[in-house]
Motif scaffolding. Structure first.
Motif, PDB file in Angstrom:
ATOM      1  N   THR B  26       0.835  -1.207   0.000  1.00 40.56           N
ATOM      2  CA  THR B  26       0.000   0.000   0.000  1.00 40.56           C
ATOM      3  C   THR B  26       0.862   1.246   0.000  1.00 40.56           C
ATOM      4  OG1 THR B  26      -0.093  -0.009   2.423  1.00 40.56           O
ATOM      5  CG2 THR B  26      -1.881  -1.125   1.261  1.00 40.56           C
ATOM      6  N   ASN B  27       0.281   2.316  -0.536  1.00 38.94           N
ATOM      7  CA  ASN B  27       0.884   3.654  -0.477  1.00 38.94           C
ATOM      8  C   ASN B  27       2.267   3.737  -1.105  1.00 38.94           C
ATOM      9  OD1 ASN B  27      -1.374   4.578   0.921  1.00 38.94           O
ATOM     10  ND2 ASN B  27      -0.503   3.968   2.880  1.00 38.94           N
ATOM     11  N   TYR B  28       2.489   2.933  -2.137  1.00 39.85           N
ATOM     12  CA  TYR B  28       3.774   3.019  -2.818  1.00 39.85           C
ATOM     13  C   TYR B  28       3.671   2.379  -4.178  1.00 39.85           C
ATOM     14  CZ  TYR B  28       8.799   3.260  -3.420  1.00 39.85           C
ATOM     15  OH  TYR B  28      10.046   3.566  -3.877  1.00 39.85           O
ATOM     16  N   SER B  29       4.569   2.733  -5.060  1.00 43.14           N
ATOM     17  CA  SER B  29       4.646   2.144  -6.401  1.00 43.14           C
ATOM     18  C   SER B  29       6.071   1.683  -6.649  1.00 43.14           C
ATOM     19  CB  SER B  29       4.223   3.171  -7.459  1.00 43.14           C
ATOM     20  OG  SER B  29       2.885   3.553  -7.271  1.00 43.14           O
ATOM     21  N   PRO B  30       6.396   0.453  -6.271  1.00 43.45           N
ATOM     22  CA  PRO B  30       7.778  -0.019  -6.433  1.00 43.45           C
ATOM     23  C   PRO B  30       8.128  -0.263  -7.890  1.00 43.45           C
ATOM     24  CG  PRO B  30       6.367  -1.800  -5.686  1.00 43.45           C
ATOM     25  CD  PRO B  30       5.521  -0.554  -5.665  1.00 43.45           C
ATOM     26  N   ALA B  31       9.403  -0.087  -8.194  1.00 39.93           N
ATOM     27  CA  ALA B  31       9.874  -0.365  -9.553  1.00 39.93           C
ATOM     28  C   ALA B  31      10.200  -1.849  -9.714  1.00 39.93           C
ATOM     29  CB  ALA B  31      11.098   0.482  -9.848  1.00 39.93           C
ATOM     30  N   TYR B  32      10.518  -2.513  -8.592  1.00 35.13           N
ATOM     31  CA  TYR B  32      10.884  -3.925  -8.634  1.00 35.13           C
ATOM     32  C   TYR B  32      10.253  -4.655  -7.459  1.00 35.13           C
ATOM     33  CZ  TYR B  32      14.698  -1.905 -11.371  1.00 35.13           C
ATOM     34  OH  TYR B  32      15.421  -1.202 -12.283  1.00 35.13           O
ATOM     35  N   LEU B  33      10.067  -5.934  -7.644  1.00 34.57           N
ATOM     36  CA  LEU B  33       9.578  -6.778  -6.565  1.00 34.57           C
ATOM     37  C   LEU B  33      10.355  -8.087  -6.651  1.00 34.57           C
ATOM     38  CD1 LEU B  33       5.941  -7.070  -5.433  1.00 34.57           C
ATOM     39  CD2 LEU B  33       7.326  -9.138  -5.642  1.00 34.57           C
ATOM     40  N   GLN B  34      10.817  -8.544  -5.485  1.00 37.38           N
ATOM     41  CA  GLN B  34      11.616  -9.770  -5.448  1.00 37.38           C
ATOM     42  C   GLN B  34      10.957 -10.792  -4.519  1.00 37.38           C
ATOM     43  OE1 GLN B  34      15.801  -9.058  -4.636  1.00 37.38           O
ATOM     44  NE2 GLN B  34      15.727  -7.007  -5.547  1.00 37.38           N
ATOM     45  N   TRP B  35      11.198 -12.056  -4.811  1.00 33.12           N
ATOM     46  CA  TRP B  35      10.735 -13.156  -3.946  1.00 33.12           C
ATOM     47  C   TRP B  35      11.932 -13.968  -3.484  1.00 33.12           C
ATOM     48  CZ3 TRP B  35       5.932 -14.308  -1.988  1.00 33.12           C
ATOM     49  CH2 TRP B  35       4.852 -13.574  -2.501  1.00 33.12           C
ATOM     50  N   TYR B  36      11.912 -14.311  -2.185  1.00 34.90           N
ATOM     51  CA  TYR B  36      12.975 -15.093  -1.570  1.00 34.90           C
ATOM     52  C   TYR B  36      12.362 -16.294  -0.848  1.00 34.90           C
ATOM     53  CZ  TYR B  36      16.250 -11.213  -2.263  1.00 34.90           C
ATOM     54  OH  TYR B  36      17.049 -10.241  -2.813  1.00 34.90           O
ATOM     55  N   ARG B  37      13.191 -17.329  -0.709  1.00 35.26           N
ATOM     56  CA  ARG B  37      12.813 -18.496   0.077  1.00 35.26           C
ATOM     57  C   ARG B  37      13.707 -18.537   1.304  1.00 35.26           C
ATOM     58  NH1 ARG B  37      12.294 -24.835  -1.388  1.00 35.26           N
ATOM     59  NH2 ARG B  37      12.952 -25.625   0.661  1.00 35.26           N
ATOM     60  N   GLN B  38      13.123 -18.857   2.467  1.00 34.35           N
ATOM     61  CA  GLN B  38      13.920 -18.970   3.684  1.00 34.35           C
ATOM     62  C   GLN B  38      13.581 -20.272   4.395  1.00 34.35           C
ATOM     63  OE1 GLN B  38      13.587 -15.815   6.672  1.00 34.35           O
ATOM     64  NE2 GLN B  38      15.693 -16.183   7.309  1.00 34.35           N
ATOM     65  N   ASP B  39      14.616 -21.085   4.616  1.00 35.95           N
ATOM     66  CA  ASP B  39      14.479 -22.322   5.386  1.00 35.95           C
ATOM     67  C   ASP B  39      14.886 -22.050   6.828  1.00 35.95           C
ATOM     68  OD1 ASP B  39      15.351 -23.435   2.378  1.00 35.95           O
ATOM     69  OD2 ASP B  39      13.832 -24.623   3.431  1.00 35.95           O
ATOM     70  N   PRO B  40      14.387 -22.862   7.781  1.00 35.55           N
ATOM     71  CA  PRO B  40      14.715 -22.625   9.197  1.00 35.55           C
ATOM     72  C   PRO B  40      16.214 -22.608   9.426  1.00 35.55           C
ATOM     73  CG  PRO B  40      12.918 -24.191   8.995  1.00 35.55           C
ATOM     74  CD  PRO B  40      13.419 -23.963   7.605  1.00 35.55           C
ATOM     75  N   GLY B  41      16.687 -21.605  10.149  1.00 40.00           N
ATOM     76  CA  GLY B  41      18.100 -21.519  10.482  1.00 40.00           C
ATOM     77  C   GLY B  41      18.987 -21.068   9.331  1.00 40.00           C
ATOM     78  N   ARG B  42      18.386 -20.622   8.241  1.00 41.76           N
ATOM     79  CA  ARG B  42      19.152 -20.187   7.073  1.00 41.76           C
ATOM     80  C   ARG B  42      18.790 -18.760   6.694  1.00 41.76           C
ATOM     81  NH1 ARG B  42      23.119 -23.796   5.345  1.00 41.76           N
ATOM     82  NH2 ARG B  42      22.340 -25.931   5.385  1.00 41.76           N
ATOM     83  N   GLY B  43      19.665 -18.148   5.912  1.00 41.41           N
ATOM     84  CA  GLY B  43      19.334 -16.843   5.371  1.00 41.41           C
ATOM     85  C   GLY B  43      18.430 -16.988   4.150  1.00 41.41           C
ATOM     86  N   PRO B  44      17.703 -15.925   3.789  1.00 42.75           N
ATOM     87  CA  PRO B  44      16.854 -15.978   2.598  1.00 42.75           C
ATOM     88  C   PRO B  44      17.676 -16.234   1.331  1.00 42.75           C
ATOM     89  CG  PRO B  44      16.313 -14.068   3.960  1.00 42.75           C
ATOM     90  CD  PRO B  44      17.579 -14.650   4.500  1.00 42.75           C
ATOM     91  N   VAL B  45      17.051 -16.935   0.389  1.00 44.40           N
ATOM     92  CA  VAL B  45      17.673 -17.225  -0.901  1.00 44.40           C
ATOM     93  C   VAL B  45      16.827 -16.608  -2.004  1.00 44.40           C
ATOM     94  CG1 VAL B  45      18.329 -19.036  -2.526  1.00 44.40           C
ATOM     95  CG2 VAL B  45      18.739 -19.355  -0.075  1.00 44.40           C
ATOM     96  N   PHE B  46      17.459 -15.845  -2.876  1.00 46.21           N
ATOM     97  CA  PHE B  46      16.755 -15.169  -3.967  1.00 46.21           C
ATOM     98  C   PHE B  46      16.167 -16.171  -4.946  1.00 46.21           C
ATOM     99  CE2 PHE B  46      15.746 -12.069  -7.083  1.00 46.21           C
ATOM    100  CZ  PHE B  46      16.126 -12.582  -8.306  1.00 46.21           C
ATOM    101  N   LEU B  47      14.912 -15.901  -5.353  1.00 47.96           N
ATOM    102  CA  LEU B  47      14.242 -16.764  -6.329  1.00 47.96           C
ATOM    103  C   LEU B  47      13.974 -16.033  -7.642  1.00 47.96           C
ATOM    104  CD1 LEU B  47      11.612 -18.483  -4.000  1.00 47.96           C
ATOM    105  CD2 LEU B  47      13.758 -19.456  -4.857  1.00 47.96           C
ATOM    106  N   LEU B  48      13.226 -14.932  -7.574  1.00 45.44           N
ATOM    107  CA  LEU B  48      12.796 -14.242  -8.798  1.00 45.44           C
ATOM    108  C   LEU B  48      12.688 -12.751  -8.557  1.00 45.44           C
ATOM    109  CD1 LEU B  48       9.904 -16.550 -10.075  1.00 45.44           C
ATOM    110  CD2 LEU B  48      11.916 -15.926 -11.398  1.00 45.44           C
ATOM    111  N   LEU B  49      12.925 -11.988  -9.614  1.00 41.41           N
ATOM    112  CA  LEU B  49      12.723 -10.544  -9.594  1.00 41.41           C
ATOM    113  C   LEU B  49      11.803 -10.189 -10.745  1.00 41.41           C
ATOM    114  CD1 LEU B  49      15.384  -7.768  -9.226  1.00 41.41           C
ATOM    115  CD2 LEU B  49      13.875  -7.753 -11.203  1.00 41.41           C
ATOM    116  N   ILE B  50      10.847  -9.304 -10.504  1.00 39.11           N
ATOM    117  CA  ILE B  50       9.943  -8.847 -11.563  1.00 39.11           C
ATOM    118  C   ILE B  50       9.882  -7.328 -11.532  1.00 39.11           C
ATOM    119  CG2 ILE B  50       7.869  -9.087 -10.098  1.00 39.11           C
ATOM    120  CD1 ILE B  50       6.415 -10.027 -12.701  1.00 39.11           C
ATOM    121  N   ARG B  51       9.909  -6.730 -12.716  1.00 34.45           N
ATOM    122  CA  ARG B  51       9.894  -5.275 -12.825  1.00 34.45           C
ATOM    123  C   ARG B  51       8.472  -4.767 -12.998  1.00 34.45           C
ATOM    124  NH1 ARG B  51      14.428  -7.327 -14.932  1.00 34.45           N
ATOM    125  NH2 ARG B  51      16.395  -6.274 -14.530  1.00 34.45           N
TER     126      ARG B  51
END
Lengths: 115, 114
Positions: B26-51
């Motif tokens: 809400t209240n914003y218009s991003p130029a990019y949006l990214q999706w990450y996966r995170q497993d327990p005890g791990r850092g997020p891992v990049f999956l996809l970026l969409i413009r």
């Protein structure tokens, strides 16, 4: 390529003590980030470096948190003195460029417990 | 204020079905949006970026859509497998003062059962 390295993996301290975390980003990545992730929440950006200069530290509690990135490579994040609410996972990430179209590569974090 | 909302309740689906996760902002218009996966005890891992000018992006069994009118992104995993069980985070660039920074949602936990 080797990933983002962080140490220590776990740390338990008492409130009012100090603690430091270390991060080694992916070789060649100019941008380095420190995020705080409280249980059940998404990561929150604390500070962003571009080479060894600070790009954004607007959400860093500067009265107790400090970070540096000497020579534009490794970085340390320090908390002094720690509070109970600082219990969280501290994630370091790096990216080749700093733009929003550059994916972040995260380390596995340091889990801090403040008692 | 600017907000990112992901369903905080876990999504439970059967193996082989399509999982659909939602990210609203809400209240914003991003130029990019990214999706990450995170497993327990791990850092997020990049999956996809969409413009913002892309309606859809695919990668293997993953598909992301970006509707700037609805201010929503959908993340689909087709033919889901138990190994897809994880927390999925959406992230978008949001303005904070004069700087733009990647801001994460709270994530949705996906559980794929046999």
């Amino acid at each position: 390529e080797a990933g983002v390295a962080q140490s220590p993996r776990y740390k338990i301290i008492e409130k009012r003590q100090s603690v430091a975390f270390w991060c080694n980003p992916i070789s060649g990545h100019a941008t380095l980030y420190w995020y705080q992730q409280i249980l059940g929440q998404g990561p929150k950006l604390l500070i962003q470096f571009q080479n060894n200069g600070v790009v954004d530290d607007s959400q860093l509690p500067k009265d107790r948190f400090s970070a540096e990135r000497l020579k534009g490579v490794d970085s340390t994040l320090k908390i002094q003195p720690a509070k109970l609410e600082d219990s969280a996972v501290y994630l370091c990430a790096s990216s080749f460029q700093g733009g929003m179209n550059s994916p972040l590569h995260f380390g596995n974090g340091t889990r801090l417990t403040v008692t | 204020s600017q907000k990112i909302e992901q369903n905080s309740e876990a999504l439970n689906i059967q193996e082989g079905k399509t999982a659909t996760l939602t990210c609203n902002y809400t209240n914003y218009s991003p130029a990019y949006l990214q999706w990450y996966r995170q497993d327990p005890g791990r850092g997020p891992v990049f999956l996809l970026l969409i413009r913002e000018n892309e309606k859809e992006k695919r990668k293997e069994r993953l598909k992301v859509t970006f509707d700037t009118t609805l201010k929503q992104s959908l993340f689909h995993i087709t033919a889901s497998q138990p190994a897809d069980s994880a927390t999925y985070l959406c992230a978008l660039d949001m303005m904070s003062g004069t700087a733009s920074k990647l801001t994460f949602g709270t994530g949705t936990r996906l559980q794929v059962t046999l």
